[in-house]
Design a protein around this motif. Sequence first.
Motif, mmCIF file in Angstrom:
data_model
loop_
_atom_site.group_PDB
_atom_site.id
_atom_site.type_symbol
_atom_site.label_atom_id
_atom_site.label_comp_id
_atom_site.label_asym_id
_atom_site.label_seq_id
_atom_site.Cartn_x
_atom_site.Cartn_y
_atom_site.Cartn_z
ATOM 1 N N GLY A 237 0.841 -1.204 0.000
ATOM 2 C CA GLY A 237 0.000 0.000 0.000
ATOM 3 C C GLY A 237 0.870 1.246 0.000
ATOM 4 N N SER A 238 0.380 2.303 0.614
ATOM 5 C CA SER A 238 1.131 3.567 0.644
ATOM 6 C C SER A 238 2.425 3.357 1.422
ATOM 7 N N PHE A 239 3.538 3.679 0.811
ATOM 8 C CA PHE A 239 4.799 3.456 1.526
ATOM 9 C C PHE A 239 5.034 4.562 2.551
ATOM 10 N N PHE A 240 4.595 5.793 2.206
ATOM 11 C CA PHE A 240 4.815 6.937 3.102
ATOM 12 C C PHE A 240 3.483 7.448 3.651
ATOM 13 N N LYS A 241 3.573 8.102 4.805
ATOM 14 C CA LYS A 241 2.404 8.802 5.359
ATOM 15 C C LYS A 241 2.306 10.174 4.692
ATOM 16 N N ASN A 242 1.119 10.719 4.682
ATOM 17 C CA ASN A 242 0.991 12.100 4.219
ATOM 18 C C ASN A 242 1.546 13.015 5.307
ATOM 19 N N VAL A 287 10.713 2.824 -13.023
ATOM 20 C CA VAL A 287 11.204 1.496 -12.624
ATOM 21 C C VAL A 287 12.695 1.626 -12.307
ATOM 22 N N VAL A 288 13.086 1.169 -11.141
ATOM 23 C CA VAL A 288 14.502 1.220 -10.733
ATOM 24 C C VAL A 288 14.908 -0.203 -10.360
ATOM 25 N N GLY A 289 15.670 -0.863 -11.226
ATOM 26 C CA GLY A 289 16.031 -2.269 -10.976
ATOM 27 C C GLY A 289 14.769 -3.120 -10.922
ATOM 28 N N HIS A 290 14.594 -3.842 -9.808
ATOM 29 C CA HIS A 290 13.425 -4.709 -9.670
ATOM 30 C C HIS A 290 12.285 -4.035 -8.913
ATOM 31 N N THR A 291 12.425 -2.733 -8.690
ATOM 32 C CA THR A 291 11.386 -2.054 -7.918
ATOM 33 C C THR A 291 10.978 -0.762 -8.634
ATOM 34 N N GLY A 292 10.105 -0.001 -8.001
ATOM 35 C CA GLY A 292 9.679 1.250 -8.611
ATOM 36 C C GLY A 292 8.462 1.814 -7.912
ATOM 37 N N SER A 293 8.055 3.000 -8.394
ATOM 38 C CA SER A 293 6.840 3.648 -7.889
ATOM 39 C C SER A 293 5.736 3.299 -8.889
ATOM 40 N N HIS A 294 4.557 2.924 -8.369
ATOM 41 C CA HIS A 294 3.506 2.406 -9.251
ATOM 42 C C HIS A 294 3.025 3.447 -10.275
ATOM 43 N N LYS A 295 2.660 2.966 -11.440
ATOM 44 C CA LYS A 295 2.295 3.877 -12.539
ATOM 45 C C LYS A 295 1.009 4.670 -12.270
ATOM 46 N N ASP A 296 0.106 4.114 -11.471
ATOM 47 C CA ASP A 296 -1.162 4.814 -11.204
ATOM 48 C C ASP A 296 -1.184 5.480 -9.833
ATOM 49 N N GLN A 297 -0.257 5.121 -8.968
ATOM 50 C CA GLN A 297 -0.295 5.628 -7.593
ATOM 51 C C GLN A 297 1.145 5.732 -7.087
ATOM 52 N N ALA A 298 1.702 6.955 -7.189
ATOM 53 C CA ALA A 298 3.130 7.160 -6.896
ATOM 54 C C ALA A 298 3.520 6.757 -5.477
ATOM 55 N N LEU A 299 2.545 6.797 -4.561
ATOM 56 C CA LEU A 299 2.817 6.514 -3.145
ATOM 57 C C LEU A 299 3.075 5.029 -2.887
ATOM 58 N N VAL A 300 2.685 4.201 -3.841
ATOM 59 C CA VAL A 300 2.831 2.754 -3.660
ATOM 60 C C VAL A 300 4.118 2.286 -4.339
ATOM 61 N N GLU A 311 16.690 -3.158 -1.529
ATOM 62 C CA GLU A 311 16.538 -2.416 -2.796
ATOM 63 C C GLU A 311 15.320 -1.477 -2.704
ATOM 64 N N ILE A 312 14.240 -1.986 -2.177
ATOM 65 C CA ILE A 312 13.027 -1.160 -2.054
ATOM 66 C C ILE A 312 13.269 -0.031 -1.053
ATOM 67 N N TYR A 313 13.955 -0.355 0.026
ATOM 68 C CA TYR A 313 14.214 0.677 1.041
ATOM 69 C C TYR A 313 15.132 1.769 0.489
ATOM 70 N N GLU A 314 16.134 1.355 -0.299
ATOM 71 C CA GLU A 314 17.038 2.347 -0.902
ATOM 72 C C GLU A 314 16.271 3.284 -1.831
ATOM 73 N N LEU A 315 15.331 2.713 -2.588
ATOM 74 C CA LEU A 315 14.501 3.562 -3.458
ATOM 75 C C LEU A 315 13.688 4.538 -2.590
ATOM 76 N N ALA A 316 13.138 4.026 -1.495
ATOM 77 C CA ALA A 316 12.330 4.883 -0.602
ATOM 78 C C ALA A 316 13.172 6.056 -0.083
ATOM 79 N N GLY A 328 11.315 20.850 0.562
ATOM 80 C CA GLY A 328 11.708 21.128 1.956
ATOM 81 C C GLY A 328 10.810 20.416 2.957
ATOM 82 N N VAL A 329 10.128 19.356 2.508
ATOM 83 C CA VAL A 329 9.202 18.628 3.385
ATOM 84 C C VAL A 329 9.689 17.192 3.524
ATOM 85 N N ARG A 330 9.635 16.670 4.766
ATOM 86 C CA ARG A 330 10.100 15.297 4.989
ATOM 87 C C ARG A 330 8.907 14.343 5.001
ATOM 88 N N ILE A 331 9.001 13.282 4.221
ATOM 89 C CA ILE A 331 7.948 12.259 4.259
ATOM 90 C C ILE A 331 8.510 11.028 4.979
#
Length: 338
Positions: A237-242, A287-300, A311-316, A328-331
Amino acid sequence: MPVEKNISLKPYNTFGIDVKAKYLLNIDSTENLREALTDDYLKHQDRLILGGGSNILFTRDVDGLVLLNRISGIEIVRQDDQRVWVRAGAGETWHDLVMWSIEQGLGGMENLSLIPGSVGAGPMQNIGAYGVELKDSFYELEALQLDTMDIRKFSAADCKFGYRESVFKHELKNRFFIIHVTFCLSRNPQLNTSYGAIAQELQHMGITVPGVRDVSNAVINIRRSKLPDPKVLGNAGSFFKNPEVDQQVFDQLKAAHPNVVGYPTIPGKVKLAAGWLIEQCGWKGKVVGHTGSHKDQALVLVNYGEATGKEIYELALKIRDSVIEKFGVRIDPEVNVY
Ligand code: FAD
Ligand code: NAP
């Protein structure tokens, strides 16, 4: 106790990360849990409680004991003309409980339809969707304190529910195993259809006077059309909080980025849509290697099949840094990183 040894956790997390657990044990009752915690050998192992594994990112093996929560049961414990109190085993599947409540014609959970995971993990982050949070129908929970094995009841105030937050993610982290949760549901619910596309979807379904089942169906339709199914594409689901910022910060952002998406929360505070921030940094669909941000929902963030948790954590982290640099905002992650 049938303890499984050196077992892959791939089937037990929705990211589909292939790490191993030294030991894994199904917990289907409080007695069973107490037995595991007092076992001469197992009591010395580090422990990780797991429900549906839909809000966790494994970046390493579990060198200890995974307690897989399978405590089941749904029962009505009290009722009056208006309300029904329902106590559920923490290992029940959340969506099954929502469907059960709808079968009974009870309201309060319909906007939370199709959220993956277990009932017991719901209070951990006060799950929320479409303008409703678990805390809105929560009555109390029972949890077993892992060091003393006492069972303690927590009211909503004790849980310190916040936006995707509770006491169990902070000062009581890893100290309690939630075993039962009781909800107070309504026979005459006030439906919340004002959020997002619910009203539009109901219209599309041809429904003018909706009931709880209609709202649930509308939410299910919207979610199915927008979110990747973890069975097909690993994700949590959403990797980050709003993030929430001061009104003043929001005003400055608005001046620089007129399309910035924000919603007032408490006076003086504005919640920013993290998905929008990430999209503006160019990550959506990348798409970054075997991971990425979803095409319809960037938060996922997604696993295209072979990604490691690292790998996923490094992308995060890269995504987080780019949002800080541009806005200037931290997620912060919503997903529990292990
Ligand atoms: P797990 O991932 O198993 O565990 C999560 C954390 O809670 C871990 O730290 C674990 O140790 C701890 N934990 C689990 N059970 C217990 C227990 N009984 N006692 C003590 N600690 C425990 N979340 C939302 O809020 N809203 C959404 O709309 C939403 N949509 C999602 C959509 C998708 C496609 C996916 C994959 C996830 C979504 N999520 C959403 C996130 C997730 O479904 C929820 O956070 C859910 O409550 C996690 O439940 P789980 O049983 O899978 O937890
Ligand atoms: P959306 O409707 O496209 O909205 C984007 C963001 O704007 C959401 O994060 C939402 O915040 C916020 N928002 C939209 N309308 C709002 C309103 N009227 N008042 C306050 N905030 C508003 O979001 P989506 O991605 O399709 O998700 C729909 C719902 O499902 C959201 O509630 C979302 O939280 C939930 N969801 C959660 C997860 C998860 O893993 N946590 C995954 C998928 C969906 P909120 O997130 O605070 O609602």
